[in-house]
Enzyme design. Structure first.
Site, PDB file in Angstrom:
ATOM      1  N   TYR A 169      -3.224  -0.709  10.186  1.00  0.00           N
ATOM      2  CA  TYR A 169      -3.097  -1.084   8.776  1.00  0.00           C
ATOM      3  C   TYR A 169      -1.724  -0.656   8.255  1.00  0.00           C
ATOM      4  O   TYR A 169      -0.988  -1.456   7.661  1.00  0.00           O
ATOM      5  CB  TYR A 169      -4.217  -0.407   7.981  1.00  0.00           C
ATOM      6  N   SER A 229       0.844  -1.192   0.000  1.00  0.00           N
ATOM      7  CA  SER A 229       0.000   0.000   0.000  1.00  0.00           C
ATOM      8  C   SER A 229       0.878   1.241   0.000  1.00  0.00           C
ATOM      9  O   SER A 229       2.016   1.207   0.488  1.00  0.00           O
ATOM     10  CB  SER A 229      -0.880   0.000   1.250  1.00  0.00           C
TER      11      SER A 229
END
Ligand code: ZN
Length: 679
Positions: free
Chosen positions: A569, A556
């Site tokens: 996350y 990400s």
């Protein structure tokens, strides 16, 4: 074998009737397989000027009897065909050229290489099959004698002649010498029946084959051989063998496997290695399976390491033997085919077929089943003796047949590659799986959502010419046992792995000072540990297989430019990115490339953006939840939204040979985020 004829289903039109009875023959795998055999009908048609003309409608080259349609029958002017009966010799090229000119319609398919033998007989219907039972009877030291023993003088016999002009002449001569013959047996090849009546010709094939089958069954009872039942093999050992096969073959191949009881009992016979080495049931098989299989003398209880070594040694030995075989028979200008086995036989484990696509592997496996059955049956009758090695080479390297193979479309970039994508039931994972399949790979769709994974796999299979283009694998990436089981199934299904896309992930939204320990652990379990567990299994498999590989992590943008209230996350994604880099350091020596892609804010089709996550991220950025997509698109340099397909493009590139020198890289797919520089 029973007749499948039904007068109620038989259509009145002659060509429709020919389609009907051809399909009845095609429905029996022990009569014809994958384009084998051919049928014809003679009838009156109008030519392009409207004049009546006698036409031979004969199966076009390459079509399959079980699915044949009217349009697959080429129309050849019968006068032109009959004119060749007086000719002594004709080369393959001249015959093909002649038949092309004799076509009623220039757009018709290329007529079968066996067209002339249909045309030289006067009967309206001619049925030619490669019936296993006839092939088993004739694959003997005295093949013609075996036919006489069963059928007396009722069948004419022609010795082995390669299909083409010479065989057509030989068949015509055999029938003309004895016009009362019920059919013609072709030694090492098959059977021909004929009649003016469609049903009579079809049922004669069935009756003659049934007689041969009864004789074989009787011989088998007397021989008391190949009866022992064998236990089903251990899936892990099967996967291990398949992986070793892929590792030993220096080109991408898909491995298909069969361990049916009949095959296992045949392989358990002490004579199996010698019998299978003598050659296939009919030389035609060599095109798909090569002339003989690699035979692995290994005991299943020796364990995975010993199995791996013996499989590799057997394939190395095969390659040397195959190259010597080519050396013995090749003439100047003979093209070189790869020297790798298409079939690997392992007593206790079964038959493995290795080919450039799962379709080709499936065809090789189907043919192997027939060939092994014929070898078994021929052995109970007497001694299995197929054609000579020279005759086998002549067919395997026959220009006309190679031309047929040459017509195959150019291989796709990932043809023969095996991919596993986690989290592939939706979003980015799904787009990646579909893209890899389009590029020719077979793909395992791994996901915790079993139904979703099967839906994606079924959609891929439907679009692909490969029957097993995709497989759904239930997999919770956070569960060590489930991950391991998934890889065992993968190896047992396709034979190994080339491309892992570790993609499965979840989103957890919260400030760190409000974050529950359980939510932190949940994010770490899937977004960090999940990647570790999957990558560890993949690396073990790739190293055992020893043919390199590509690991691609879907990380990400947050790994480099974290977001507030997205700590669990972002921290896990950073761990994933670092994991990819360490894997690159550790596995370059094995030719394993490890890279990451770092997308930002991919919404379409994604399950990551639950209403809670969407609301949380919208609040963090100070926009309304419905404005979130537009907000993310606006904030990148290109001002564009990021779609799953954009990520799939980059993953497909990283998986391809185009990225052969790239490892340890992280490639952003985010439209350019200034805050994320430098990466
Ligand atoms: Zn044939």
């Amino acid at each position: 074998m029973r007749s499948r004829w039904s007068d109620a289903d038989a259509p009145p039109d002659l060509l429709d009737l020919r389609v009907y009875s051809s399909r009845l023959l095609g429905a029996e795998p022990s009569l014809v397989l994958w384009g084998g055999g051919n049928t014809s009908v003679k009838r009156s048609e109008s030519d392009f000027r409207g004049d009546a003309v006698e036409v031979l409608r004969v199966k076009g080259s390459g079509s399959d009897l079980k699915t044949i349609e009217r349009k697959h029958f080429a129309g050849v002017r019968l006068d032109d065909v009959r004119a060749l009966r007086a000719v002594e010799m004709l080369s393959d090229e001249a015959m093909v050229d002649y038949l092309r000119r004799a076509l009623l319609d220039p757009d018709d398919p290329r007529p079968s290489i066996e067209t002339l033998l249909h045309g030289f007989l006067p009967h309206r219907h001619v049925d030619h099959t490669h019936a296993d039972a006839i092939v088993a009877l004739t694959n003997q030291l005295d093949g013609a004698g075996a036919i006489r023993r069963v059928f007396g003088r009722r069948l004419a016999v022609v010795p082995w002649v390669r299909p083409g002009f010479a065989l057509s002449r030989a068949v015509a001569e055999a029938w003309e010498a004895d016009r009362s013959a019920e059919g013609v047996a072709f030694v090492n090849h098959g059977l021909l029946t004929f009649d003016d009546d469609a049903r009579a010709s079809y049922e004669r094939t069935i009756a003659l084959v049934s007689e041969a089958e009864a004789f074989i069954a009787e011989s088998a009872r007397a021989a008391r051989r190949f009866g022992a039942s064998a236990p089903q093999p251990d899936a892990e050992l099967v996967g291990c063998a398949a992986t070793a096969i892929r590792g030993a073959i220096a080109q991408p191949v898909v491995v298909e496997h069969d361990a049916s009881p009949a095959l296992l009992s045949f392989l358990a016979d002490p004579g199996a290695a010698a019998i299978t080495r003598r050659g296939p049931a009919t030389p035609d098989h060599a095109l798909r399976t090569k002339g003989w299989p690699a035979f692995v003398h290994s005991s299943a209880d020796a364990g995975p390491e010993a199995l791996d070594r013996t499989v590799r040694a057997a394939i190395d030995a095969y390659v040397r033997e195959y190259e010597e075989y080519v050396q013995r028979h090749a003439r100047p200008g003979t093209p070189r085919l790869d020297p790798y086995p298409r079939l690997v036989l392992i007593p206790g484990l079964g038959v493995f077929a290795a080919a450039r696509s799962s379709r080709a592997a499936r065809i090789a496996l189907d043919i192997a089943r027939r060939s092994l059955a014929v070898q078994r049956d021929a052995t109970v009758i007497g001694e299995y003796r197929p054609v000579s090695e020279g005759a086998l080479f002549e067919v395997e390297y026959w220009p006309l047949e190679l031309y047929k193979l040459g017509l195959a479309p150019r291989p796709l970039p990932l043809q023969g590659r095996i991919a596993l994508v986690t989290g592939a039931a939706s979003g980015i994972g799904r787009a990646i799986a579909e893209r890899l399949a389009e590029e020719g790979a077979v793909v395992a769709i791994a996901d915790i959502d079993c139904d979703g994974a099967e839906t994606v796999a079924a959609a891929i299979r439907e679009r692909s010419p490969q029957p097993r283009a995709a497989l759904s694998l239930p997999m919770d990436v956070g569960d060590e046992g489930a991950v391991r089981d998934g890889f065992v199934t993968l190896s047992a299904t396709y034979g190994g792995l080339d491309i892992l896309v570790s993609n499965a992930g979840i989103a957890v939204v919260s400030r760190l000072d409000d974050l529950a320990t359980s939510d932190w652990e949940r994010s770490i379990a899937v977004n960090a540990t999940g990647h570790f567990l999957v990558a560890r299994e993949a690396v073990r498999l790739l190293r055992r297989q020893d043919r390199g590989g590509s690991l691609i992590f879907v990380s990400s943008k947050n790994a480099f430019a974290p977001g507030a209230e997205f700590g669990a996350y972002s921290a896990a994604k950073a761990a994933e990115t670092q994991l990819a880099r360490v894997l690159a350091l550790e596995n370059g020596d094995a030719g394993i490339r490890v890279n990451a892609v770092n997308p930002d804010a991919v919404f379409r089709g994604s399950k990551l953006w639950s209403p809670d996550v969407r609301a949380g991220r919208a609040a963090a950025h100070g926009v309304a939840p419905h404005e979130l997509e537009a907000f993310y698109a606006r904030r990148n340099l290109l001002g564009k939204p990021i779609y799953p397909e954009d990520v799939a493009d980059v993953v497909a590139y990283l998986a391809s040979d185009g990225a052969a020198k790239i490892t340890g890289a992280s490639i952003p797919v985010d439209g350019g985020i200034p805050g994320a520089f430098p990466r």
